[in-house]
Write a protein that holds these residues in place. Structure first.
Motif, PDB file in Angstrom:
ATOM      1  N   ILE A  33       1.030  -1.307   0.040  1.00  0.00           N
ATOM      2  CA  ILE A  33       0.133  -0.385  -0.285  1.00  0.00           C
ATOM      3  C   ILE A  33       0.655   0.688  -0.107  1.00  0.00           C
ATOM      4  O   ILE A  33       0.959   2.168  -0.550  1.00  0.00           O
ATOM      5  CB  ILE A  33      -0.819  -0.193   1.335  1.00  0.00           C
ATOM      6  N   ILE A  34       1.952   0.744   0.949  1.00  0.00           N
ATOM      7  CA  ILE A  34       2.784   2.649   0.193  1.00  0.00           C
ATOM      8  C   ILE A  34       3.567   2.708  -0.669  1.00  0.00           C
ATOM      9  O   ILE A  34       3.512   3.847  -1.127  1.00  0.00           O
ATOM     10  CB  ILE A  34       3.548   2.320   2.369  1.00  0.00           C
ATOM     11  N   PHE A  35       4.387   1.426  -0.868  1.00  0.00           N
ATOM     12  CA  PHE A  35       4.484   1.125  -2.160  1.00  0.00           C
ATOM     13  C   PHE A  35       3.837   2.268  -3.779  1.00  0.00           C
ATOM     14  O   PHE A  35       4.064   2.982  -4.264  1.00  0.00           O
ATOM     15  CB  PHE A  35       5.363   0.098  -3.093  1.00  0.00           C
ATOM     16  N   ILE A  36       2.174   1.602  -3.593  1.00  0.00           N
ATOM     17  CA  ILE A  36       1.902   2.056  -4.612  1.00  0.00           C
ATOM     18  C   ILE A  36       1.324   3.751  -4.119  1.00  0.00           C
ATOM     19  O   ILE A  36       1.540   4.113  -5.447  1.00  0.00           O
ATOM     20  CB  ILE A  36       0.616   1.098  -4.283  1.00  0.00           C
ATOM     21  N   ALA A  37       0.612   4.140  -2.919  1.00  0.00           N
ATOM     22  CA  ALA A  37       0.919   5.330  -2.277  1.00  0.00           C
ATOM     23  C   ALA A  37       1.595   6.211  -3.275  1.00  0.00           C
ATOM     24  O   ALA A  37       1.780   7.379  -3.399  1.00  0.00           O
ATOM     25  CB  ALA A  37      -0.146   5.689  -1.141  1.00  0.00           C
ATOM     26  N   GLY A  38       3.131   5.958  -2.914  1.00  0.00           N
ATOM     27  CA  GLY A  38       4.364   6.950  -3.081  1.00  0.00           C
ATOM     28  C   GLY A  38       4.101   6.746  -4.120  1.00  0.00           C
ATOM     29  O   GLY A  38       4.521   7.607  -5.163  1.00  0.00           O
ATOM     30  N   ALA A  41       1.121   9.351  -5.868  1.00  0.00           N
ATOM     31  CA  ALA A  41       2.360  10.704  -5.457  1.00  0.00           C
ATOM     32  C   ALA A  41       3.509  11.171  -6.402  1.00  0.00           C
ATOM     33  O   ALA A  41       3.407  12.224  -6.774  1.00  0.00           O
ATOM     34  CB  ALA A  41       2.468  10.646  -3.888  1.00  0.00           C
ATOM     35  N   TYR A  42       4.187  10.189  -6.510  1.00  0.00           N
ATOM     36  CA  TYR A  42       5.173  10.723  -7.616  1.00  0.00           C
ATOM     37  C   TYR A  42       4.927  11.002  -9.038  1.00  0.00           C
ATOM     38  O   TYR A  42       5.367  12.307  -9.725  1.00  0.00           O
ATOM     39  CB  TYR A  42       6.289   9.751  -8.064  1.00  0.00           C
ATOM     40  N   ALA A  43       3.990   9.974 -10.187  1.00  0.00           N
ATOM     41  CA  ALA A  43       3.056  10.354 -10.960  1.00  0.00           C
ATOM     42  C   ALA A  43       2.908  11.602 -11.093  1.00  0.00           C
ATOM     43  O   ALA A  43       2.780  12.455 -11.704  1.00  0.00           O
ATOM     44  CB  ALA A  43       2.910   9.179 -11.314  1.00  0.00           C
TER      45      ALA A  43
END
Length: 132
Positions: A33-38, A41-43
Motif C-alpha cells: 500500500i505504501i509503495f502504490i501510494a508513493g 504521488a510521484y506520478a
C-alpha cells in the motif's frame, strides 16, 4: 538497561494477530500500500511539474516593460496601503494582464501589485498594450 521489554511487546502483538505467518502477510500488505501510494504521488508530482513548465514556456507575450522605470506625475492611492506621490519612480518587475508587479524605488515595503490603467493615468507609463 535491557531491551527485553520491546521484544516482549512485539511477541504479544504477533501472537494477537494470529502468529508469524499472519504478521508477514500484514507487513507485506502495508508495504505494498505504501509503495502504490508513493508511486501515485510521484506520478502526480511529475505531471504537475510538467504542466507548470509548459505554462511558463508557452507564455503568450512577454512583458515588454520589465525593468523599465516610470515617473509618477500626480498623487494617488494604489491600494494595499501604497500612496504614490508626484516624483516617485516605479520599476516594473512583472506583468499579467492589466496587473503590474512594481517596485517603488526608495520604498522599503516593495513589491506592490497595481493596475496598469492606474499607473498609466498617473505617470508616463504608456499602457495600451496587452501585458500578458
Amino acid at each position: 538497561m535491557g531491551n527485553l521489554g520491546g521484544y516482549q511487546d512485539i511477541t504479544k502483538l504477533i501472537k494477537a494477530i494470529g502468529g508469524p505467518a499472519a504478521a508477514v502477510k500484514y507487513a507485506a500488505g502495508a508495504a505494498s500500500i505504501i509503495f502504490i501510494a508513493g508511486g501515485a504521488a510521484y506520478a502526480g508530482g511529475q505531471k504537475a511539474i510538467k504542466a507548470i513548465k509548459h505554462r511558463i514556456q508557452t507564455r503568450a507575450v512577454p512583458c515588454i516593460w520589465v525593468g523599465q522605470v516610470f515617473t509618477v506625475n500626480s498623487d494617488a492611492g494604489a491600494g494595499a496601503g501604497l500612496m504614490l506621490q508626484n516624483g516617485d519612480e516605479v520599476r516594473i518587475l512583472e506583468c499579467d494582464g492589466d496587473t503590474l508587479l512594481v517596485e517603488v524605488i526608495g520604498n522599503a515595503d516593495n513589491p506592490y501589485a497595481i493596475s496598469g490603467e492606474l499607473l498609466q493615468s498617473i505617470s508616463d507609463f504608456p499602457g495600451g498594450v496587452d501585458t500578458a
